[in-house]
Scaffold this motif. Structure first.
Motif, PDB file in Angstrom:
ATOM      1  N   CYS A  41      -6.677 119.355  20.953  1.00 12.67           N
ATOM      2  CA  CYS A  41      -5.908 118.417  21.765  1.00 12.67           C
ATOM      3  C   CYS A  41      -6.638 117.098  21.951  1.00 12.67           C
ATOM      4  O   CYS A  41      -6.325 116.333  22.861  1.00 12.67           O
ATOM      5  CB  CYS A  41      -5.567 119.053  23.106  1.00 12.67           C
ATOM      6  SG  CYS A  41      -4.754 120.651  22.917  1.00 12.67           S
ATOM      7  N   CYS A  44      -5.470 113.244  18.568  1.00 11.30           N
ATOM      8  CA  CYS A  44      -4.513 112.124  18.607  1.00 11.30           C
ATOM      9  C   CYS A  44      -4.678 111.268  19.855  1.00 11.30           C
ATOM     10  O   CYS A  44      -4.363 110.093  19.867  1.00 11.30           O
ATOM     11  CB  CYS A  44      -3.086 112.636  18.568  1.00 11.30           C
ATOM     12  SG  CYS A  44      -2.726 113.624  17.127  1.00 11.30           S
ATOM     13  N   HIS A  45      -5.094 111.895  20.932  1.00 13.65           N
ATOM     14  CA  HIS A  45      -5.337 111.189  22.192  1.00 13.65           C
ATOM     15  C   HIS A  45      -6.502 111.918  22.850  1.00 13.65           C
ATOM     16  O   HIS A  45      -6.879 112.996  22.407  1.00 13.65           O
ATOM     17  CB  HIS A  45      -4.091 111.189  23.086  1.00 13.65           C
ATOM     18  CG  HIS A  45      -3.399 112.525  23.162  1.00 13.65           C
ATOM     19  ND1 HIS A  45      -3.971 113.641  23.723  1.00 13.65           N
ATOM     20  CD2 HIS A  45      -2.187 112.913  22.704  1.00 13.65           C
ATOM     21  CE1 HIS A  45      -3.137 114.644  23.634  1.00 13.65           C
ATOM     22  NE2 HIS A  45      -2.044 114.253  23.009  1.00 13.65           N
ATOM     23  N   MET A  67       4.035 118.817  21.118  1.00 10.63           N
ATOM     24  CA  MET A  67       2.868 118.388  20.341  1.00 10.63           C
ATOM     25  C   MET A  67       2.963 118.889  18.905  1.00 10.63           C
ATOM     26  O   MET A  67       2.544 118.197  17.975  1.00 10.63           O
ATOM     27  CB  MET A  67       1.568 118.862  20.989  1.00 10.63           C
ATOM     28  CG  MET A  67       1.290 118.198  22.330  1.00 10.63           C
ATOM     29  SD  MET A  67       1.487 116.407  22.266  1.00 10.63           S
ATOM     30  CE  MET A  67       2.600 116.158  23.641  1.00 10.63           C
TER      31      MET A  67
HETATM   32  C1  HEC Z   1      -0.727 115.244  16.005  1.00 10.29           C
HETATM   33  C2  HEC Z   1      -1.054 114.447  17.169  1.00 10.29           C
HETATM   34  C3  HEC Z   1      -1.177 115.158  18.501  1.00 10.29           C
HETATM   35  C4  HEC Z   1      -1.928 116.264  18.808  1.00 10.29           C
HETATM   36  C5  HEC Z   1      -2.813 117.100  17.900  1.00 10.29           C
HETATM   37  C6  HEC Z   1      -1.727 116.486  20.230  1.00 10.29           C
HETATM   38  N1  HEC Z   1      -0.909 115.522  20.756  1.00 10.29           N
HETATM   39 FE1  HEC Z   1      -0.375 115.323  22.704  1.00 10.29          FE
HETATM   40  N2  HEC Z   1       0.635 113.592  22.267  1.00 10.29           N
HETATM   41  C7  HEC Z   1       0.789 113.076  20.996  1.00 10.29           C
HETATM   42  C8  HEC Z   1       1.598 111.882  21.066  1.00 10.29           C
HETATM   43  C9  HEC Z   1       1.999 111.000  19.877  1.00 10.29           C
HETATM   44  C10 HEC Z   1       1.924 111.710  22.430  1.00 10.29           C
HETATM   45  C11 HEC Z   1       2.791 110.593  23.038  1.00 10.29           C
HETATM   46  C12 HEC Z   1       1.986 109.344  23.160  1.00 10.29           C
HETATM   47  C13 HEC Z   1       1.117 109.405  24.369  1.00 10.29           C
HETATM   48  O1  HEC Z   1       1.667 109.629  25.437  1.00 10.29           O
HETATM   49  O2  HEC Z   1      -0.125 109.246  24.242  1.00 10.29           O
HETATM   50  C14 HEC Z   1       1.277 112.797  23.163  1.00 10.29           C
HETATM   51  C15 HEC Z   1       1.327 112.961  24.530  1.00 10.29           C
HETATM   52  C16 HEC Z   1       0.846 114.067  25.206  1.00 10.29           C
HETATM   53  C17 HEC Z   1       1.051 114.327  26.616  1.00 10.29           C
HETATM   54  C18 HEC Z   1       1.798 113.445  27.578  1.00 10.29           C
HETATM   55  C19 HEC Z   1       3.235 113.879  27.559  1.00 10.29           C
HETATM   56  C20 HEC Z   1       4.028 113.275  28.665  1.00 10.29           C
HETATM   57  O3  HEC Z   1       5.184 113.723  28.812  1.00 10.29           O
HETATM   58  O4  HEC Z   1       3.525 112.390  29.359  1.00 10.29           O
HETATM   59  C21 HEC Z   1       0.478 115.519  26.886  1.00 10.29           C
HETATM   60  C22 HEC Z   1       0.466 116.251  28.220  1.00 10.29           C
HETATM   61  C23 HEC Z   1      -0.102 116.006  25.650  1.00 10.29           C
HETATM   62  N3  HEC Z   1       0.131 115.079  24.653  1.00 10.29           N
HETATM   63  C24 HEC Z   1      -0.756 117.206  25.538  1.00 10.29           C
HETATM   64  C25 HEC Z   1      -1.329 117.681  24.353  1.00 10.29           C
HETATM   65  C26 HEC Z   1      -1.973 118.954  24.220  1.00 10.29           C
HETATM   66  C27 HEC Z   1      -2.129 119.989  25.334  1.00 10.29           C
HETATM   67  C28 HEC Z   1      -2.406 119.048  22.930  1.00 10.29           C
HETATM   68  C29 HEC Z   1      -3.132 120.201  22.266  1.00 10.29           C
HETATM   69  C30 HEC Z   1      -2.326 121.377  22.042  1.00 10.29           C
HETATM   70  C31 HEC Z   1      -2.001 117.830  22.249  1.00 10.29           C
HETATM   71  N4  HEC Z   1      -1.360 117.021  23.145  1.00 10.29           N
HETATM   72  C32 HEC Z   1      -2.271 117.550  20.924  1.00 10.29           C
HETATM   73  C33 HEC Z   1       0.257 113.578  19.836  1.00 10.29           C
HETATM   74  C34 HEC Z   1      -0.553 114.687  19.721  1.00 10.29           C
END
Ligand code: HEC
Length: 154
Positions: A41, A44-45, A67
């Motif tokens: 996790c 990407c961020h 995700m």
């Molecule tokens: C392949 C890329 C990618 C991966 C790997 C990833 N994310 Fe994200 N995530 C994103 C994107 C694109 C956004 C939307 C942009 C942002 O809010 O930063 C996001 C946003 C989020 C948000 C905010 C959502 C909201 O409604 O505000 C959460 C919570 C989140 N991710 C949790 C996770 C978790 C837990 C994992 C691990 C399982 C994960 N992310 C892995 C791409 C990814």
């Protein structure tokens, strides 16, 4: 704003394919949820971005599905381990769907948990914290201490 998100998504897919090429996927019968979270996790961020708000178990399930749609690659065991980690450490309990056991796990006494569930069964869902606090006979100080971990919907 749209363009920033797109650039971010692009950067992610690049880093993910590098990850896949280096063959970092290990056999995962006993995956540590925290490690999996930190690894999967943060590509990407930042993980801080993932933890901005606690959620219910169903809320976290929704996030994981989202995700995967965004391009996250998670094995089933990893996804399960991450879900447990997030639910335990950054979880909310929905008092409108929780059973007595869930409420005890949250920190409510067994007696109050039973009282809350039967009150809800009789009177319908709680609209807000004041409604929950108004259940006759419950320990309101204890409820107040748990306030930040309580949700009224998923
Ligand atoms: C392949 C890329 C990618 C991966 C790997 C990833 N994310 Fe994200 N995530 C994103 C994107 C694109 C956004 C939307 C942009 C942002 O809010 O930063 C996001 C946003 C989020 C948000 C905010 C959502 C909201 O409604 O505000 C959460 C919570 C989140 N991710 C949790 C996770 C978790 C837990 C994992 C691990 C399982 C994960 N992310 C892995 C791409 C990814």
């Amino acid at each position: 704003m749209k363009r920033v998100t797109f650039a971010l998504a692009l950067a992610c897919s690049v880093s993910l394919s590098v990850d896949a090429m280096s063959g970092s996927q290990q056999a995962s019968s006993s995956v540590n949820g925290e490690d999996a979270f930190l690894n999967r996790c943060s590509t990407c961020h930042t993980t801080d971005r993932a933890l901005v708000a606690p959620r219910t178990k169903r809320g976290w399930e929704g996030v994981l599905a989202e995700m995967v749609n965004n391009g996250a690659q998670l094995e089933a065991a990893e996804s399960e381990a991450i879900l447990s980690f997030l639910t335990e450490r950054h979880g909310l309990v929905n008092v409108n769907t929780a059973n007595a056991e869930d409420l005890v796990a949250l920190g409510v006494s067994k007696k109050d948990a039973d009282t809350i569930v039967s009150y809800r069964t009789e009177h319908g869902p709680f609209a807000d914290f004041a409604a929950l606090r108004g259940v006759p006979g419950v320990d309101v100080d204890r409820l107040d201490a748990l306030r930040t971990r309580v949700a009224f919907r998923d």
